[in-house]
Every structure is written in structure tokens, then in C-alpha cells.
Design a protein around this motif. Structure first.
Motif, PDB file in Angstrom:
ATOM      1  N   LEU A  40       0.844  -1.196   0.000  1.00 45.77           N
ATOM      2  CA  LEU A  40       0.000   0.000   0.000  1.00 45.77           C
ATOM      3  C   LEU A  40       0.879   1.246   0.000  1.00 45.77           C
ATOM      4  CD1 LEU A  40      -2.113  -1.620   2.694  1.00 45.77           C
ATOM      5  CD2 LEU A  40      -3.263  -0.611   0.752  1.00 45.77           C
ATOM      6  N   GLU A  41       0.753   2.046  -1.046  1.00 44.63           N
ATOM      7  CA  GLU A  41       1.504   3.291  -1.128  1.00 44.63           C
ATOM      8  C   GLU A  41       0.678   4.329  -1.889  1.00 44.63           C
ATOM      9  OE1 GLU A  41       3.312   6.288  -0.681  1.00 44.63           O
ATOM     10  OE2 GLU A  41       4.382   4.621   0.258  1.00 44.63           O
ATOM     11  N   PRO A  42       0.117   5.310  -1.162  1.00 42.04           N
ATOM     12  CA  PRO A  42      -0.778   6.273  -1.808  1.00 42.04           C
ATOM     13  C   PRO A  42      -0.076   7.392  -2.568  1.00 42.04           C
ATOM     14  CG  PRO A  42      -0.664   6.685   0.537  1.00 42.04           C
ATOM     15  CD  PRO A  42       0.110   5.432   0.300  1.00 42.04           C
ATOM     16  N   SER A  43       1.238   7.544  -2.386  1.00 39.82           N
ATOM     17  CA  SER A  43       1.926   8.659  -3.026  1.00 39.82           C
ATOM     18  C   SER A  43       1.941   8.515  -4.548  1.00 39.82           C
ATOM     19  CB  SER A  43       3.376   8.748  -2.527  1.00 39.82           C
ATOM     20  OG  SER A  43       4.066   9.784  -3.198  1.00 39.82           O
ATOM     21  N   MET A  44       1.748   9.646  -5.221  1.00 37.88           N
ATOM     22  CA  MET A  44       1.860   9.706  -6.676  1.00 37.88           C
ATOM     23  C   MET A  44       3.132  10.442  -7.092  1.00 37.88           C
ATOM     24  SD  MET A  44      -0.766   8.161  -7.923  1.00 37.88           S
ATOM     25  CE  MET A  44      -0.848   8.758  -9.611  1.00 37.88           C
ATOM     26  N   ASP A  45       4.012  10.700  -6.133  1.00 41.08           N
ATOM     27  CA  ASP A  45       5.247  11.441  -6.403  1.00 41.08           C
ATOM     28  C   ASP A  45       6.068  10.721  -7.471  1.00 41.08           C
ATOM     29  OD1 ASP A  45       8.064  12.361  -6.067  1.00 41.08           O
ATOM     30  OD2 ASP A  45       7.219  13.519  -4.425  1.00 41.08           O
ATOM     31  N   GLU A  46       6.578  11.491  -8.437  1.00 35.01           N
ATOM     32  CA  GLU A  46       7.339  10.902  -9.549  1.00 35.01           C
ATOM     33  C   GLU A  46       8.672  10.318  -9.109  1.00 35.01           C
ATOM     34  OE1 GLU A  46       9.403  15.132 -11.023  1.00 35.01           O
ATOM     35  OE2 GLU A  46       7.951  14.096 -12.309  1.00 35.01           O
ATOM     36  N   LYS A  47       9.114  10.661  -7.899  1.00 34.44           N
ATOM     37  CA  LYS A  47      10.343  10.078  -7.375  1.00 34.44           C
ATOM     38  C   LYS A  47      10.062   8.964  -6.370  1.00 34.44           C
ATOM     39  CE  LYS A  47      13.286  14.081  -8.186  1.00 34.44           C
ATOM     40  NZ  LYS A  47      14.252  15.040  -7.599  1.00 34.44           N
ATOM     41  N   ILE A  48       8.815   8.578  -6.251  1.00 35.39           N
ATOM     42  CA  ILE A  48       8.415   7.478  -5.366  1.00 35.39           C
ATOM     43  C   ILE A  48       7.756   6.359  -6.163  1.00 35.39           C
ATOM     44  CG2 ILE A  48       6.932   6.779  -3.437  1.00 35.39           C
ATOM     45  CD1 ILE A  48       9.212   8.463  -2.475  1.00 35.39           C
ATOM     46  N   PRO A  81     -12.728   8.738   1.305  1.00 34.88           N
ATOM     47  CA  PRO A  81     -11.507   9.399   0.807  1.00 34.88           C
ATOM     48  C   PRO A  81     -10.885  10.238   1.916  1.00 34.88           C
ATOM     49  CG  PRO A  81     -13.334   9.682  -0.722  1.00 34.88           C
ATOM     50  CD  PRO A  81     -13.927   9.117   0.532  1.00 34.88           C
ATOM     51  N   VAL A  82      -9.568  10.336   1.912  1.00 34.39           N
ATOM     52  CA  VAL A  82      -8.875  11.075   2.965  1.00 34.39           C
ATOM     53  C   VAL A  82      -8.019  12.181   2.359  1.00 34.39           C
ATOM     54  CG1 VAL A  82      -8.811   9.125   4.550  1.00 34.39           C
ATOM     55  CG2 VAL A  82      -6.918   9.490   2.975  1.00 34.39           C
ATOM     56  N   TYR A 127       0.672  27.720   3.092  1.00 36.02           N
ATOM     57  CA  TYR A 127      -0.091  28.767   2.424  1.00 36.02           C
ATOM     58  C   TYR A 127      -0.437  28.479   0.963  1.00 36.02           C
ATOM     59  CZ  TYR A 127       1.217  31.459   6.540  1.00 36.02           C
ATOM     60  OH  TYR A 127       1.381  31.890   7.829  1.00 36.02           O
ATOM     61  N   ILE A 128       0.231  27.524   0.348  1.00 34.98           N
ATOM     62  CA  ILE A 128       0.021  27.294  -1.083  1.00 34.98           C
ATOM     63  C   ILE A 128      -0.536  25.906  -1.381  1.00 34.98           C
ATOM     64  CG2 ILE A 128       1.116  27.235  -3.360  1.00 34.98           C
ATOM     65  CD1 ILE A 128       3.170  29.254  -2.275  1.00 34.98           C
ATOM     66  N   GLU A 129       0.160  24.890  -0.888  1.00 36.59           N
ATOM     67  CA  GLU A 129      -0.237  23.523  -1.211  1.00 36.59           C
ATOM     68  C   GLU A 129      -1.541  23.137  -0.525  1.00 36.59           C
ATOM     69  OE1 GLU A 129       2.927  20.914  -0.157  1.00 36.59           O
ATOM     70  OE2 GLU A 129       4.064  21.316  -1.981  1.00 36.59           O
ATOM     71  N   LYS A 130      -2.309  22.350  -1.199  1.00 35.96           N
ATOM     72  CA  LYS A 130      -3.518  21.774  -0.630  1.00 35.96           C
ATOM     73  C   LYS A 130      -3.379  20.254  -0.641  1.00 35.96           C
ATOM     74  CE  LYS A 130      -5.603  25.754  -0.256  1.00 35.96           C
ATOM     75  NZ  LYS A 130      -5.855  26.352   1.078  1.00 35.96           N
ATOM     76  N   PRO A 131      -3.963  19.575   0.351  1.00 33.38           N
ATOM     77  CA  PRO A 131      -3.896  18.110   0.326  1.00 33.38           C
ATOM     78  C   PRO A 131      -4.712  17.545  -0.828  1.00 33.38           C
ATOM     79  CG  PRO A 131      -5.396  18.861   2.033  1.00 33.38           C
ATOM     80  CD  PRO A 131      -4.713  20.090   1.514  1.00 33.38           C
ATOM     81  N   LYS A 132      -4.285  16.380  -1.293  1.00 34.90           N
ATOM     82  CA  LYS A 132      -5.040  15.676  -2.322  1.00 34.90           C
ATOM     83  C   LYS A 132      -6.055  14.765  -1.644  1.00 34.90           C
ATOM     84  CE  LYS A 132      -0.852  15.455  -5.163  1.00 34.90           C
ATOM     85  NZ  LYS A 132       0.155  14.556  -5.769  1.00 34.90           N
TER      86      LYS A 132
END
Length: 231
Positions: A40-48, A81-82, A127-132
Motif C-alpha cells: 500500500l503506497e498512496p503517493s503519486m510522487d514521480e520520485k516514489i 476518501p482522505v 499557504y500554497i499547497e492543498k492536500p489531495k
């Protein structure tokens, strides 16, 4: 004989390889093994995620695992969804407090460029990023039927999500079909939790299965050691 490894917090696939090494080094299983895994790995990071997919393909091609099922989902107490902060530097997490933590700020020696980058990341996250919003899966979907495997092992390194997952329903589920061992990394202050909350969860899990500290997250095999409430 077949066993199942439930790898919650797969990251780049280090845990899959290190669990295989652990089983080979330990005396847990005496017979020749067939190992399956749910990762189980929810990250969509291109380096993960691409690295994880490549590692899964390699482990299966080399017959180290019979099969590995990758689920790009959060482990949660229900299917809702979280909110998920996909931050590689601080550790991707479902916990807002953890998403605002940056290890670079804890360096003993002041390095101006490192500190400035850390503060810039924090400013961006606040201040900028929002959670997915990420889809979830529950623990009961992952736990195998007793007739399918001789045993299973549960590993959790989910950056504070352990406090959300282990509600009474899931704890009772584990009591009915306990894993042979639970490998876990507890996250406390940096996830907004106090020591007594971690200790309470520790005691509940210890009633179900032996607890071992998971420290194989960098690709170098280290023997897992049993933990107690004084650790």
C-alpha cells in the motif's frame, strides 16, 4: 507453504526487499516459502511511485516474491476518501500536523541554505499547497483468510495514520485473525500525539501479536528488534 506480507507504507519498495531478507535471516519459517505481498503506497510522487513499480517488477521477475499486489491507496478505518499531503521531504501523510513538520529544521548545525529551503517548503505547504483527496482501503480487505496462508505479517510505517486505523473494529478483527508479527514505526510528537496516546495504542497492539520496531527503510538490512513500553 505460503505467507503474506502486508506492507502499509511501501515507499520505494525497500520494505519488500528487507522483509524477504528478514525472513531468510530469521528462524520464523522453517520450510521453503512462497511469499505474496500486498503493498500500500498512496503517493503519486514521480520520485516514489515509478521506483516502487520498478522494484516490484524486479522482485517478481527474480522470483523473490510469488506475487505482489500494489494498491495506490491509503489504509484507513473506512472507505472514505482522505486528505493526503504528498510531501516527500517530510514524509507523505494523512496527518496535517505531520505535513507541517520538516526534519531539516531540527539540524544541530545551522546551514543557511538548508534552513532556507526548509522554511520555503513549510511556507509552501502552509499557504500554497492543498492536500489531495485519496481513495482508501480498510484493513479487513487486506487480511487473508486463515486457509489461504500459513501465516501473515503486518508492517506499518504510515506517518501517523496508525492512530486512525486501529479503531475498536479493526483491533477486534486482528484479534480474531492475528498476524504472526507486527512491524511498526510509531509517530508521536511530530504527528500531534502525546506519549500516553502512543503507549495506549502500543498496549492494545501488544495484546494481539509481538511488536517489532521497523527500521528497514533505507535498503540496508537491520535486524528487527522487539519493542516494549519502555522504548
Amino acid at each position: 507453504m505460503a505467507i503474506l506480507f502486508i506492507d502499509a507504507g511501501g515507499n520505494k519498495g525497500q520494505s519488500l526487499l528487507e522483509f524477504y531478507k528478514y525472513i531468510k535471516e530469521s528462524n520464523d519459517e522453517k520450510e521453503e516459502l512462497l511469499i505474496d505481498a500486498i503493498c500500500l503506497e498512496p503517493s503519486m510522487d514521480e520520485k516514489i511511485l515509478p521506483i516502487l513499480k520498478n522494484e516490484i517488477e524486479r522482485l517478481q521477475n527474480k522470483k523473490i516474491y510469488r506475487s505482489i499486489k500494489l494498491l495506490n491507496l491509503c489504509l484507513n478505518s473506512d472507505f472514505s476518501p482522505v486528505s493526503f499531503w504528498d510531501n516527500r521531504q517530510s514524509g507523505s501523510t494523512m496527518v496535517k500536523d505531520k505535513s507541517l513538520w520538516d526534519p531539516a529544521l531540527l539540524l544541530d548545525k545551522f546551514k543557511s541554505k538548508t534552513k532556507l529551503r526548509a522554511f520555503a517548503r513549510l511556507f509552501k505547504r502552509i499557504y500554497i499547497e492543498k492536500p489531495k483527496m485519496v481513495s482508501s482501503i480498510t484493513l479487513d480487505v487486506c487480511i487473508p483468510h486463515k486457509s489461504h496462508y500459513s501465516s501473515y505479517y503486518l508492517k506499518l510505517d504510515i506517518e501517523g495514520g496508525e492512530y486512525m486505523i486501529f479503531n475498536d473494529k479493526n483491533l477486534n478483527l486482528l484479534k480474531l485473525n492475528p498476524p504472526r508479527k507486527i512491524f511498526i514505526e510509531f509517530h508521536t510528537l511530530k504527528c500531534g500525539k502525546r506519549y500516553y496516546e502512543t503507549l495506549d495504542l502500543f498496549k492494545k497492539l501488544k495484546e494481539i501479536a509481538p511488536l517489532y520496531y521497523w527500521q528497514c527503510d533505507k535498503g540496508d538490512y537491520k535486524e528487527q528488534y522487539k519493542i516494549d513500553e519502555n522504548d
